[in-house]
Design an enzyme around this catalytic site. Structure first.
Site, PDB file in Angstrom:
ATOM      1  N   GLU A  11      -7.668  -4.907   8.878  1.00  0.00           N
ATOM      2  CA  GLU A  11      -6.356  -4.643   9.489  1.00  0.00           C
ATOM      3  C   GLU A  11      -6.556  -4.184  10.932  1.00  0.00           C
ATOM      4  O   GLU A  11      -5.710  -4.376  11.786  1.00  0.00           O
ATOM      5  CB  GLU A  11      -5.603  -3.585   8.682  1.00  0.00           C
ATOM      6  CG  GLU A  11      -4.177  -3.368   9.170  1.00  0.00           C
ATOM      7  CD  GLU A  11      -3.310  -2.530   8.235  1.00  0.00           C
ATOM      8  OE1 GLU A  11      -3.791  -2.134   7.157  1.00  0.00           O
ATOM      9  OE2 GLU A  11      -2.156  -2.275   8.602  1.00  0.00           O
ATOM     10  N   TYR A  46       0.842  -1.206   0.000  1.00  0.00           N
ATOM     11  CA  TYR A  46       0.000   0.000   0.000  1.00  0.00           C
ATOM     12  C   TYR A  46       0.878   1.258   0.000  1.00  0.00           C
ATOM     13  O   TYR A  46       0.854   2.045  -0.924  1.00  0.00           O
ATOM     14  CB  TYR A  46      -0.899   0.030   1.251  1.00  0.00           C
ATOM     15  CG  TYR A  46      -2.239  -0.676   1.139  1.00  0.00           C
ATOM     16  CD1 TYR A  46      -2.448  -1.728   0.269  1.00  0.00           C
ATOM     17  CD2 TYR A  46      -3.302  -0.289   1.947  1.00  0.00           C
ATOM     18  CE1 TYR A  46      -3.683  -2.364   0.207  1.00  0.00           C
ATOM     19  CE2 TYR A  46      -4.538  -0.916   1.879  1.00  0.00           C
ATOM     20  CZ  TYR A  46      -4.717  -1.954   1.008  1.00  0.00           C
ATOM     21  OH  TYR A  46      -5.941  -2.572   0.940  1.00  0.00           O
TER      22      TYR A  46
END
Ligand SMILES: Cc1cc2nc3c(=O)[nH]c(=O)nc-3n(C[C@H](O)[C@H](O)[C@H](O)COP(=O)(O)OP(=O)(O)OC[C@H]3O[C@@H](n4cnc5c(N)ncnc54)[C@H](O)[C@@H]3O)c2cc1C
Length: 398
Positions: free
Chosen positions: A244, A128
């Site tokens: 997450e 990311y």
């Protein structure tokens, strides 16, 4: 709302404890409890043990190999594992990519990739963040340009945790520039052995090689590895981030760390008495213990709300902030307890079988390294400042 576990939940907890007693390798638990380095094999071994039991992907639906647990069962399992010294499940495949594929992947992708996550055939990492795109993730600049039945990827990812162990990386890439920045992002699965990928280590302040930079130069990725639709990756990315942040409070990790701190404070003496009896130090331990108890109650309240059909909102941001602050405070207190023993931390003492001279109590070897390592907790998974922005938007409407 009842914050006590039911008889069935207590029975489940006993089942988890019996499993941990029987199957968690003491060698690995000892390393975790003493802050020693875990190898790739240690992590893979625990992954395989959980997979064999059917408890690895504990939040996947049954049809894909999950155990069908409730939110309370997951909480009990994760916390008992942490207290027993089990390693954290490497989250990138099981906890992050798996749920995204289950919700947004094609049938072929689910059939191919999900079993490989479970049996450990693939080790995934998360692509990311980029230099200049962390909190402001949508500013990412790694590009993927369509060329026939491939994308050609160019750019750089950073902070890639355990990328040096991975054979696969899921990446956010830019596939359109003439739109709002969130609308030009796609979600790609990339084989790390493809020509044009280079992984370079970043050594952090605790002397560890845990994170990496990953460079992409004309890397060809089959179009079949696009998840969902082109330019819809931001939606999938956000969905992944909610996973997450599950169990983000990490109650079990703090309970285990607090027990270790208390042990250490009995071994160190100050003015002829154990440090644990020093009124100022005892007060700091008591404060963090009370904070931890309060956070556990909040965590159970959120779980009770989810069990009743609610969706956690700003609470997960609150838990992230408090959970990480508490873990940081405990590691800070342990470092203080060790005093001069913590300062010259000996990196070799963090390896299994270290036969050198012990410097200070057992807890000393890793006190400084863990203190430094735990600085990351308030940065990754959305920094604590960003969580405060979320809380102010959701609760105060600012
Ligand atoms: C140990 C570690 C492991 C990581 N692992 C991975 C991984 O595996 N894969 C991956 O993709 N990423 C990973 N990350 C990256 C992590 O997600 C980013 O570090 C995080 O999102 C912050 O981005 P940044 O580092 O670019 O800091 P920045 O976004 O530049 O922030 C710098 C500081 O400014 C503050 N700030 C920024 N914007 C605002 C705002 N709007 N309001 C208030 N304060 C603000 C931040 O809170 C921070 O204190 C990891 C990071 C660390 C430290």
């Amino acid at each position: 709302m009842d914050l006590k576990f039911t008889a069935e939940e207590e029975a489940f907890r006993s089942e988890v404890l019996a499993f941990l007693n029987e199957r968690l390798p003491q060698r690995i638990a000892g390393k975790v409890s003493n802050g020693r380095h875990l190898t790739r094999d240690d992590m893979a071994q625990w992954h395989a043990i959980l997979h064999e039991k059917g408890w690895l992907a504990n939040h996947w639906p049954r049809e894909y190999g999950g155990p069908g647990w409730t939110a309370v069962q997951k909480f009990i399992f994760e916390n008992e594992c942490a207290i027993a010294g089990a390693p954290r499940i490497v989250p990138f495949g099981v906890n992050m990519l798996g749920p995204v594929l289950i919700k947004y992947g094609s049938e072929a992708q689910k059939r191919y990739w999900l079993p490989r996550i479970l049996d450990g055939s693939d080790w995934w990492c998360q692509g990311y963040s980029e230099p200049g795109a962390g909190s402001d993730l949508a500013s990412l600049r790694t590009t993927a340009v369509r060329d026939g039945d491939h994308y050609v990827v160019n750019g750089q990812k950073t902070w890639t945790t355990l990328g040096h162990y991975a054979n696969m990386i899921f990446c956010l890439v830019r596939t359109a520039t003439d739109v709002r920045k969130q609308e030009g992002i796609s979600f790609l699965l990339i084989d790390m052995t493809t020509p044009g990928i280079e992984v370079r280590p970043i050594v952090t302040l605790d002397g560890e090689h845990e994170v990496n930079e990953v460079f992409f130069t004309d890397v060809r990725v089959p179009v079949a590895n696009l998840v969902g639709e082109e330019n819809r990756g931001w939606t999938y990315a956000k969905y992944l981030l909610t996973y997450e942040r599950t169990n983000i409070a990490g109650v079990g990790f703090s309970v285990a760390a607090l027990a270790r701190l208390k042990r250490a404070a009995q071994k160190i003496t100050r003015n002829g008495k154990p440090l644990a009896e020093d009124p100022q130090f005892a007060a700091r331990i008591a404060k963090v213990e009370i904070d931890l108890d309060n956070m556990k109650t909040t965590n159970l309240r959120v779980i009770a709300a989810v069990a009743g059909g609610g969706v956690p909102g700003a609470e997960s941001s609150m838990l992230k902030i408090r959970g990480t602050e508490i873990r940081q405070e405990i590691s800070s207190l342990l470092r203080r307890a060790m005093g001069p023993y913590a300062v010259p931390f000996v990196e070799e003492a963090l390896e299994e079988g270290y036969a050198g001279e012990a410097i200070g109590p057992d807890e000393a070897a890793s006190a400084a390294a863990q203190y430094f390592n735990n600085r990351k907790l308030s940065i990754f998974g959305g920094s604590n400042e960003i969580q405060k922005n979320i809380i102010s938007r959701m609760i105060l409407g600012l």
